[in-house]
Design a protein around this motif. Structure first.
Motif, PDB file in Angstrom:
ATOM      1  N   TYR A 101       0.845  -1.192   0.000  1.00  0.00           N
ATOM      2  CA  TYR A 101       0.000   0.000   0.000  1.00  0.00           C
ATOM      3  C   TYR A 101       0.884   1.247   0.000  1.00  0.00           C
ATOM      4  CZ  TYR A 101      -3.391  -3.404   1.784  1.00  0.00           C
ATOM      5  OH  TYR A 101      -4.188  -4.508   1.943  1.00  0.00           O
ATOM      6  N   VAL A 102       0.319   2.345  -0.477  1.00  0.00           N
ATOM      7  CA  VAL A 102       0.974   3.628  -0.256  1.00  0.00           C
ATOM      8  C   VAL A 102       0.958   3.870   1.248  1.00  0.00           C
ATOM      9  CG1 VAL A 102       0.831   6.117  -0.623  1.00  0.00           C
ATOM     10  CG2 VAL A 102       0.323   4.553  -2.506  1.00  0.00           C
ATOM     11  N   ASN A 103       2.113   4.210   1.802  1.00  0.00           N
ATOM     12  CA  ASN A 103       2.255   4.298   3.256  1.00  0.00           C
ATOM     13  C   ASN A 103       1.650   5.595   3.803  1.00  0.00           C
ATOM     14  OD1 ASN A 103       2.971   3.836   5.874  1.00  0.00           O
ATOM     15  ND2 ASN A 103       5.145   4.253   5.601  1.00  0.00           N
ATOM     16  N   GLU A 104       0.323   5.692   3.711  1.00  0.00           N
ATOM     17  CA  GLU A 104      -0.403   6.857   4.212  1.00  0.00           C
ATOM     18  C   GLU A 104      -1.757   6.410   4.734  1.00  0.00           C
ATOM     19  OE1 GLU A 104      -0.808   9.596   1.026  1.00  0.00           O
ATOM     20  OE2 GLU A 104       1.265  10.329   1.119  1.00  0.00           O
ATOM     21  N   CYS A 105      -2.074   6.762   5.980  1.00  0.00           N
ATOM     22  CA  CYS A 105      -3.399   6.491   6.523  1.00  0.00           C
ATOM     23  C   CYS A 105      -4.421   7.325   5.763  1.00  0.00           C
ATOM     24  CB  CYS A 105      -3.432   6.815   8.016  1.00  0.00           C
ATOM     25  SG  CYS A 105      -5.063   6.592   8.776  1.00  0.00           S
ATOM     26  N   ALA A 106      -5.556   6.736   5.472  1.00  0.00           N
ATOM     27  CA  ALA A 106      -6.601   7.458   4.731  1.00  0.00           C
ATOM     28  C   ALA A 106      -7.222   8.578   5.552  1.00  0.00           C
ATOM     29  CB  ALA A 106      -7.695   6.483   4.290  1.00  0.00           C
ATOM     30  N   HIS A 107      -6.953   8.594   6.845  1.00  0.00           N
ATOM     31  CA  HIS A 107      -7.538   9.614   7.710  1.00  0.00           C
ATOM     32  C   HIS A 107      -6.857  10.957   7.498  1.00  0.00           C
ATOM     33  CE1 HIS A 107      -7.914  11.348  12.029  1.00  0.00           C
ATOM     34  NE2 HIS A 107      -8.904  11.786  11.286  1.00  0.00           N
ATOM     35  N   GLU A 108      -5.532  11.042   7.782  1.00  0.00           N
ATOM     36  CA  GLU A 108      -4.817  12.305   7.632  1.00  0.00           C
ATOM     37  C   GLU A 108      -3.491  12.130   6.896  1.00  0.00           C
ATOM     38  OE1 GLU A 108      -4.437  14.155  11.440  1.00  0.00           O
ATOM     39  OE2 GLU A 108      -6.492  14.912  11.406  1.00  0.00           O
ATOM     40  N   ALA A 109      -3.375  11.040   6.132  1.00  0.00           N
ATOM     41  CA  ALA A 109      -2.185  10.775   5.314  1.00  0.00           C
ATOM     42  C   ALA A 109      -0.917  10.644   6.150  1.00  0.00           C
ATOM     43  CB  ALA A 109      -2.014  11.860   4.253  1.00  0.00           C
ATOM     44  N   LEU A 110      -1.057  10.254   7.424  1.00  0.00           N
ATOM     45  CA  LEU A 110       0.116  10.042   8.273  1.00  0.00           C
ATOM     46  C   LEU A 110       0.690   8.659   8.005  1.00  0.00           C
ATOM     47  CD1 LEU A 110      -1.293  11.588  11.568  1.00  0.00           C
ATOM     48  CD2 LEU A 110       0.475  12.557  10.099  1.00  0.00           C
ATOM     49  N   PRO A 111       2.015   8.472   8.181  1.00  0.00           N
ATOM     50  CA  PRO A 111       2.644   7.183   7.866  1.00  0.00           C
ATOM     51  C   PRO A 111       2.207   6.079   8.816  1.00  0.00           C
ATOM     52  CG  PRO A 111       4.220   8.671   8.902  1.00  0.00           C
ATOM     53  CD  PRO A 111       2.997   9.486   8.620  1.00  0.00           C
ATOM     54  N   LEU A 112       2.226   4.853   8.301  1.00  0.00           N
ATOM     55  CA  LEU A 112       1.780   3.689   9.060  1.00  0.00           C
ATOM     56  C   LEU A 112       2.952   2.808   9.491  1.00  0.00           C
ATOM     57  CD1 LEU A 112      -1.237   2.811   6.755  1.00  0.00           C
ATOM     58  CD2 LEU A 112      -1.381   3.796   9.044  1.00  0.00           C
ATOM     59  N   ASP A 113       4.143   3.404   9.604  1.00  0.00           N
ATOM     60  CA  ASP A 113       5.337   2.626   9.955  1.00  0.00           C
ATOM     61  C   ASP A 113       5.140   1.798  11.223  1.00  0.00           C
ATOM     62  OD1 ASP A 113       5.924   4.794   8.237  1.00  0.00           O
ATOM     63  OD2 ASP A 113       8.047   4.564   8.626  1.00  0.00           O
ATOM     64  N   ASN A 114       4.525   2.388  12.237  1.00  0.00           N
ATOM     65  CA  ASN A 114       4.348   1.724  13.526  1.00  0.00           C
ATOM     66  C   ASN A 114       2.928   1.229  13.736  1.00  0.00           C
ATOM     67  OD1 ASN A 114       7.075   2.250  14.382  1.00  0.00           O
ATOM     68  ND2 ASN A 114       6.474   4.381  14.735  1.00  0.00           N
ATOM     69  N   ALA A 115       2.229   0.958  12.659  1.00  0.00           N
ATOM     70  CA  ALA A 115       0.863   0.445  12.765  1.00  0.00           C
ATOM     71  C   ALA A 115       0.871  -0.927  13.439  1.00  0.00           C
ATOM     72  CB  ALA A 115       0.221   0.357  11.385  1.00  0.00           C
ATOM     73  N   VAL A 116      -0.258  -1.254  14.079  1.00  0.00           N
ATOM     74  CA  VAL A 116      -0.392  -2.538  14.771  1.00  0.00           C
ATOM     75  C   VAL A 116      -1.057  -3.536  13.823  1.00  0.00           C
ATOM     76  CG1 VAL A 116      -1.423  -3.734  16.737  1.00  0.00           C
ATOM     77  CG2 VAL A 116      -0.576  -1.392  16.995  1.00  0.00           C
ATOM     78  N   LEU A 117      -0.334  -4.611  13.520  1.00  0.00           N
ATOM     79  CA  LEU A 117      -0.868  -5.665  12.654  1.00  0.00           C
ATOM     80  C   LEU A 117      -1.397  -6.790  13.536  1.00  0.00           C
ATOM     81  CD1 LEU A 117      -1.309  -6.858   9.821  1.00  0.00           C
ATOM     82  CD2 LEU A 117       1.011  -7.799   9.945  1.00  0.00           C
ATOM     83  N   ASP A 118      -2.711  -6.964  13.553  1.00  0.00           N
ATOM     84  CA  ASP A 118      -3.355  -8.017  14.341  1.00  0.00           C
ATOM     85  C   ASP A 118      -3.542  -9.228  13.441  1.00  0.00           C
ATOM     86  OD1 ASP A 118      -5.058  -9.695  15.759  1.00  0.00           O
ATOM     87  OD2 ASP A 118      -6.112  -8.036  16.720  1.00  0.00           O
ATOM     88  N   THR A 119      -2.673 -10.220  13.605  1.00  0.00           N
ATOM     89  CA  THR A 119      -2.725 -11.388  12.726  1.00  0.00           C
ATOM     90  C   THR A 119      -3.952 -12.250  12.982  1.00  0.00           C
ATOM     91  OG1 THR A 119      -1.312 -12.599  14.291  1.00  0.00           O
ATOM     92  CG2 THR A 119      -0.216 -11.454  12.477  1.00  0.00           C
ATOM     93  N   ALA A 120      -4.466 -12.219  14.206  1.00  0.00           N
ATOM     94  CA  ALA A 120      -5.648 -13.027  14.521  1.00  0.00           C
ATOM     95  C   ALA A 120      -6.883 -12.506  13.810  1.00  0.00           C
ATOM     96  CB  ALA A 120      -5.871 -13.065  16.032  1.00  0.00           C
ATOM     97  N   ASN A 121      -7.022 -11.172  13.766  1.00  0.00           N
ATOM     98  CA  ASN A 121      -8.200 -10.575  13.142  1.00  0.00           C
ATOM     99  C   ASN A 121      -7.944 -10.093  11.720  1.00  0.00           C
ATOM    100  OD1 ASN A 121      -9.804 -10.899  15.449  1.00  0.00           O
ATOM    101  ND2 ASN A 121      -9.014  -9.007  16.336  1.00  0.00           N
ATOM    102  N   GLY A 122      -6.676 -10.095  11.293  1.00  0.00           N
ATOM    103  CA  GLY A 122      -6.362  -9.642   9.944  1.00  0.00           C
ATOM    104  C   GLY A 122      -6.539  -8.156   9.762  1.00  0.00           C
ATOM    105  N   THR A 123      -6.261  -7.373  10.820  1.00  0.00           N
ATOM    106  CA  THR A 123      -6.474  -5.934  10.750  1.00  0.00           C
ATOM    107  C   THR A 123      -5.177  -5.160  10.947  1.00  0.00           C
ATOM    108  OG1 THR A 123      -6.989  -5.829  13.122  1.00  0.00           O
ATOM    109  CG2 THR A 123      -8.831  -6.105  11.592  1.00  0.00           C
TER     110      THR A 123
ATOM    111  N   GLN B   7     -10.219   4.213   2.270  1.00  0.00           N
ATOM    112  CA  GLN B   7      -9.523   3.052   1.719  1.00  0.00           C
ATOM    113  C   GLN B   7      -8.037   3.357   1.600  1.00  0.00           C
ATOM    114  OE1 GLN B   7     -11.260   0.206   0.319  1.00  0.00           O
ATOM    115  NE2 GLN B   7      -9.370  -0.846  -0.223  1.00  0.00           N
ATOM    116  N   LEU B   8      -7.197   2.400   1.981  1.00  0.00           N
ATOM    117  CA  LEU B   8      -5.778   2.535   1.690  1.00  0.00           C
ATOM    118  C   LEU B   8      -5.566   2.341   0.190  1.00  0.00           C
ATOM    119  CD1 LEU B   8      -4.067   0.479   4.554  1.00  0.00           C
ATOM    120  CD2 LEU B   8      -4.366   2.953   4.414  1.00  0.00           C
ATOM    121  N   GLU B   9      -4.574   3.038  -0.364  1.00  0.00           N
ATOM    122  CA  GLU B   9      -4.278   2.885  -1.794  1.00  0.00           C
ATOM    123  C   GLU B   9      -3.390   1.664  -1.996  1.00  0.00           C
ATOM    124  OE1 GLU B   9      -2.191   5.231  -5.559  1.00  0.00           O
ATOM    125  OE2 GLU B   9      -2.583   6.310  -3.670  1.00  0.00           O
ATOM    126  N   GLN B  10      -3.971   0.610  -2.554  1.00  0.00           N
ATOM    127  CA  GLN B  10      -3.231  -0.636  -2.742  1.00  0.00           C
ATOM    128  C   GLN B  10      -2.402  -0.573  -4.021  1.00  0.00           C
ATOM    129  OE1 GLN B  10      -5.624  -4.176  -2.494  1.00  0.00           O
ATOM    130  NE2 GLN B  10      -3.871  -5.431  -1.918  1.00  0.00           N
TER     131      GLN B  10
END
Length: 304
Positions: A239-261, A285-288
C-alpha cells in the motif's frame, strides 16, 4: 433584650454525583418502554419531540467534533474522549462514529471460544465483506460430524446475532487458496522497469505476521513513493504508506494477525490488512499497489 443571633452554617452542601452509565441506560430503557404504551396519537407526538431533540443534539455534536478535529491541539482530546464508554455510546447513537465490525466479531467469537475449545475445535476470523463474515474452523470444528455442525451453528449464531452488519457466515477452506496472478502482471514482470515496477527487496525480509515501510523510486523518474508491505498468512500486500484519515505514515501500525487488521498508530483507524478497506470509516480506503514475487524478490508497481 435582643434575640440571640442565628448561627449560619458554613458547611457547603454535598456535591451531587452525576448519574452512572448504568443509571442513564436504565432511564432510557424505562422511557422507551413507557413510550410504547401510549396511545397512537400521543406516541406520534412524543416520537416527533424525541426526533427533534436528537436532531439538535446531533447537529451540536457534529459541530464540536468537526472543530476539535480541525484544531491540532484539541484533536488528541477528542480521540481520548471517544474511548470513554458514555461518549462513545453517544457518538454511536448519532452515527458520528461507527463500530468496528472486526472488533465486534472478535469479541463475539471470544464468548463462544471456550465452548469450541471444549469440543477440541476453534475458529479464526478472516475478514468481513458485504455483510458476510469469513471464518476458518479448526480442529474438531473442521470435520463433518454432527458435533462439528453444532459448533458451526454456534459460530454463525454468535456472529449474525451479535455483530451489527453481519448477515451471513461463510466457512473458508482450512488452508488459504493460492493467490492468482493476472496475465498482465506476468507480462509486466518481464520488463519491470519499463512497466513501472520497482524492486522492494527479498521476500524473506518481510516475515509472516510483520510489515515493513520503505521508500521506492518510480522507474524513469525521481519520484519517491512511500510504500508499506504487509505479510499476513504468507500473503504479501503493498500500500501507499499513508493512513486514509490524515495521510500520516503507518510505519508503527499494529498488525493483528488473529483478526487480519491493521490499526493506525496515530488515531486508531482500523483497516482490513489484505484489502485496505477502512473498517472505522467504510468510505475510506488505503491505496493498494500491485505486488508480485519474482525469483524471491518483491516487485511493487509504483509508476506507470
Amino acid at each position: 433584650m435582643s434575640a440571640p443571633a442565628t448561627e449560619v452554617s458554613q458547611e457547603k452542601p454535598a456535591a451531587t454525583q452525576p448519574p452512572s452509565f448504568e443509571e442513564l441506560a436504565k432511564r432510557v430503557d424505562e422511557a422507551t418502554a413507557a413510550l410504547q404504551k401510549l396511545e397512537p396519537s400521543a406516541r406520534s407526538v412524543a416520537e416527533e419531540l424525541k426526533a427533534a431533540v436528537e436532531a439538535i443534539h446531533r447537529a451540536g455534536l457534529v459541530t464540536i467534533v468537526q472543530r476539535m478535529r480541525a484544531d491540532a491541539a484539541a484533536r488528541p482530546v477528542l480521540f481520548d474522549l471517544v474511548d470513554d464508554p458514555v461518549v462513545h455510546l453517544l457518538f454511536s447513537l448519532h452515527e458520528i462514529v461507527r463500530p468496528d465490525p472486526m472488533t465486534q466479531a472478535a469479541k463475539a467469537l471470544q464468548e463462544v471460544r471456550p465452548q469450541l475449545q471444549g469440543h477440541g475445535g476453534d475458529v479464526a476470523l478472516v475478514r468481513i465483506e458485504d455483510g458476510t463474515a469469513f471464518v476458518r474452523l479448526q480442529g474438531a470444528c473442521n470435520g463433518c460430524s454432527m458435533s462439528s455442525v453444532t459448533l458451526r451453528n454456534l459460530v454463525e449464531k454468535a456472529l449474525v446475532g451479535d455483530v451489527s452488519g453481519v448477515t451471513a457466515v461463510e466457512v473458508l477452506p482450512n488452508e488459504p487458496e493460492p493467490t492468482l496472478i493476472s496475465a498482465d502482471s506476468l507480462l509486466a514482470a518481464r520488463h519491470p522497469v519499463e512497466e513501472g515496477w520497482a524492486q522492494a527487496g527479498p521476500a524473506a525480509s518481510v516475515p509472516d505476521g510483520d510489515l515493513i515501510a520503505m521508500e521506492l523510486t518510480a522507474p524513469n523518474s525521481d519520484q519517491q513513493v512511500p510504500v508499506l508491505v504487509i505479510n499476513l498468512d504468507h500473503q504479501l500486500s503493498a500500500y501507499v504508506n499513508e493512513c486514509a484519515h490524515e495521510a500520516l505514515p503507518l510505519d508503527n501500525a499494529v498488525l493483528d494477525t488473529a483478526n487480519g487488521t491493521l490499526t493506525c498508530p496515530w488515531h486508531g483507524f482500523c483497516y482490513d490488512a489484505t484489502s485496505g478497506e477502512c473498517l472505522t470509516a467504510p468510505a475510506a480506503q488505503l491505496e493498494q499497489l500491485p505486488l508480485r514475487v519474482d525469483d524471491g524478490q518483491i516487485w511493487v508497481r509504483v509508476g506507470t
